[in-house]
Design an enzyme around this catalytic site. Structure first.
Site, PDB file in Angstrom:
ATOM      1  CG  ASP A  63     102.423  22.328  67.622  1.00  0.00           C
ATOM      2  OD1 ASP A  63     103.828  22.382  68.003  1.00  0.00           O
ATOM      3  OD2 ASP A  63     101.922  22.447  66.672  1.00  0.00           O
ATOM      4  CG  HIS A  64     107.327  22.822  73.233  1.00  0.00           C
ATOM      5  ND1 HIS A  64     107.392  24.262  73.575  1.00  0.00           N
ATOM      6  CD2 HIS A  64     108.136  22.404  74.211  1.00  0.00           C
ATOM      7  CE1 HIS A  64     107.892  24.441  74.719  1.00  0.00           C
ATOM      8  NE2 HIS A  64     108.482  23.368  75.174  1.00  0.00           N
ATOM      9  NE  ARG A  65     104.816  22.937  65.067  1.00  0.00           N
ATOM     10  CZ  ARG A  65     104.123  22.620  63.977  1.00  0.00           C
ATOM     11  NH1 ARG A  65     104.617  22.732  62.765  1.00  0.00           N
ATOM     12  NH2 ARG A  65     102.709  22.230  64.003  1.00  0.00           N
TER      13      ARG A  65
END
Length: 462
Positions: free
Chosen positions: A434-436
């Protein structure tokens, strides 16, 4: 631990009247005590469950129920679970039959407090069923014309006609046309202990459900039945062009995969040399250690040093550093996919971890996992290496920060730093994150740590 049925009260119009009591003024007084009819709801057996399928009713209409007694077996999106009654009373009316599907929170039966209320409960049930039709899971159309095409010689003449009738009548409505075995949890456990194939057992329970006594009888009859040669069962045919509805589990997988599309993910791959890990596995395999447990342990130890990779973002505004390292491992089972969880994998020794993994896999294939055994993962492993797959990408499960896809360990020609050429076993791992929450540098550092642990695995056995 069995789940508890949820109930609500429906006031009954009948009453219990005490004998009149003479007051000081000679006037009679009466006390009316209203009995109760309770609605039994479809329970939520997991956080992702939206509907449940009735596998079998363990009690019949009119049976008396005790508090804590198992009443019904429900198929959730992950497992089959015995559900207990929270109250004493009588099972007055079954509103969703075996094989039927009902939304979570909807009424599946009525529980009467007294025998006098059973008739009234049945009336309420009939009026309710008229206004809300029961949903029954669709079945794919069977090929009825296939039977005449089978040559007469293909039939087994040694099987008596009476036995054939019994087998035909033992197909449970929730068995999906006989493709799925419907048995009580204890019967499944007993079959495993006695090494009895449930596919050969005829159930004597409600509508053909296999119960413990059927397994015991089959275990005794095995030496006699094994003498005549029997043809292998014919796999059910697939009619091309038919539309087959999702099972409960397939529906849950579908919803989760669609939900994962809303998460911005990225992928990072890494090649790890496994010679030392392979040697360790060969050394301790005889003690019950599995490669899955070794990979889970190595991953957990790497996550200790990189807690951000073990974190998650659920609301889009913040993220959580998980306090435990729980490694979920994807397992393919009949009709779907489930992720049993090795909890606190960084703290448990490799031998205990391997025993726990075997137990979880057995429970998963019997559809007997409890919710905390499959929905508490903080990091997921998906291993297709045993099938010879060298590399692949995995889809991020909702509610987690990362999943690692593990390929097969294969001999490769490798050049060393001093320019020499040699052979080493190497595997490819690809992490989807998850790049968040997790950035490329985070994954790169995590994979470097994981590679060091796998290439020098002395810490895995402590």
């Amino acid at each position: 631990m069995a789940n508890v049925l949820q109930t609500s009260f429906l006031p009954s119009t009948s009453s219990l009247r005490r004998p009149s009591i003479s007051g000081s003024k000679g006037k009679s007084q009466s006390l009316q005590v209203k009995a109760k009819i309770r609605e039994i709801f479809m329970p939520a057996l997991s956080s992702t469950m939206t509907e449940g399928k009735i596998v079998s009713w363990m009690k019949s209409e009119g049976d008396k129920l005790s508090k804590g007694e198992s009443v019904v077996v429900v198929e959730s999106d992950k497992a089959d679970m015995d559900v207990e009654s929270f109250h004493e009373g009588f099972l007055a009316a079954i509103m969703v039959e075996e094989g039927g599907v009902a939304p979570v929170g909807s009424a599946i039966a009525l529980l009467a407090e007294t025998e006098d209320e059973i008739a009234e409960a049945k009336t309420k049930s009939q009026s309710s069923s008229n206004s809300t039709p029961q949903v029954v899971e669709e079945k794919p159309k069977q090929i009825e014309e296939a039977a005449p095409d089978v040559p007469a010689a293909a039939a087994a003449p040694s099987v008596p006609v009476a036995e054939a009738v019994t087998l035909g009548s033992a197909v449970h409505p929730a068995s999906e046309g006989g493709k799925r075995i419907v048995a009580s949890p204890y019967a499944k456990k007993l079959a495993k202990e006695l090494k009895v194939d449930l596919g050969t057992v005829v159930g004597s329970g409600p509508l053909g459900r296999i119960v413990a006594k059927d397994v015991e009888a089959a275990a005794v009859a095995v030496p006699v039945a094994a003498s005549p040669a029997k043809p292998d069962p014919v796999a059910p045919g697939i009619e091309l062009g038919t539309v087959v509805p999702f099972t409960t589990m397939q529906g849950a997988v579908s919803r989760n995969m669609v939900e994962s599309l809303s998460v911005p993910t990225f992928r990072v791959g890494y090649t790890i040399t496994t010679n030392a890990l392979d040697a360790l596995y060969k050394k301790i395999k005889s003690k019950g250690v599995t490669m899955t447990a070794l990979l889970a342990k190595a991953t957990a130890l790497a996550l200790v040093q990189h807690p951000v990779v073990n974190s998650c973002c659920r609301d889009g505004n913040s993220f959580t550093y998980n306090s435990s390292i729980n490694i979920a491992v994807a397992v393919a089972i009949d009709g779907g996919l489930i992720t049993p969880v090795l909890q606190d994998a960084d703290k448990v020794d490799i031998y205990t971890l391997s025993r726990k993994w075997k137990e979880l896999v057995d429970k998963a294939r019997a559809k007997q996992l409890q919710p905390h055994e499959y929905n508490t993962g903080t990091f997921t492993l998906s291993n297709l290496g045993m099938f010879g797959v060298d590399r692949f990408d995995a889809i991020l499960p909702p509610g987690t920060g990362a999943i690692m896809a593990v390929g097969a360990s294969q001999p490769s020609v490798v050049a060393s730093m001093d320019g020499r050429i040699g052979m080493k076993n190497q595997m490819q791992v690809n992490v989807t994150a998850d790049h968040r929450v997790i950035y490329g540098a985070d994954l790169a550092a995590f994979l470097q740590t994981l590679a060091k642990i796998v290439e020098d695995p002395k810490d895995l056995t402590f």
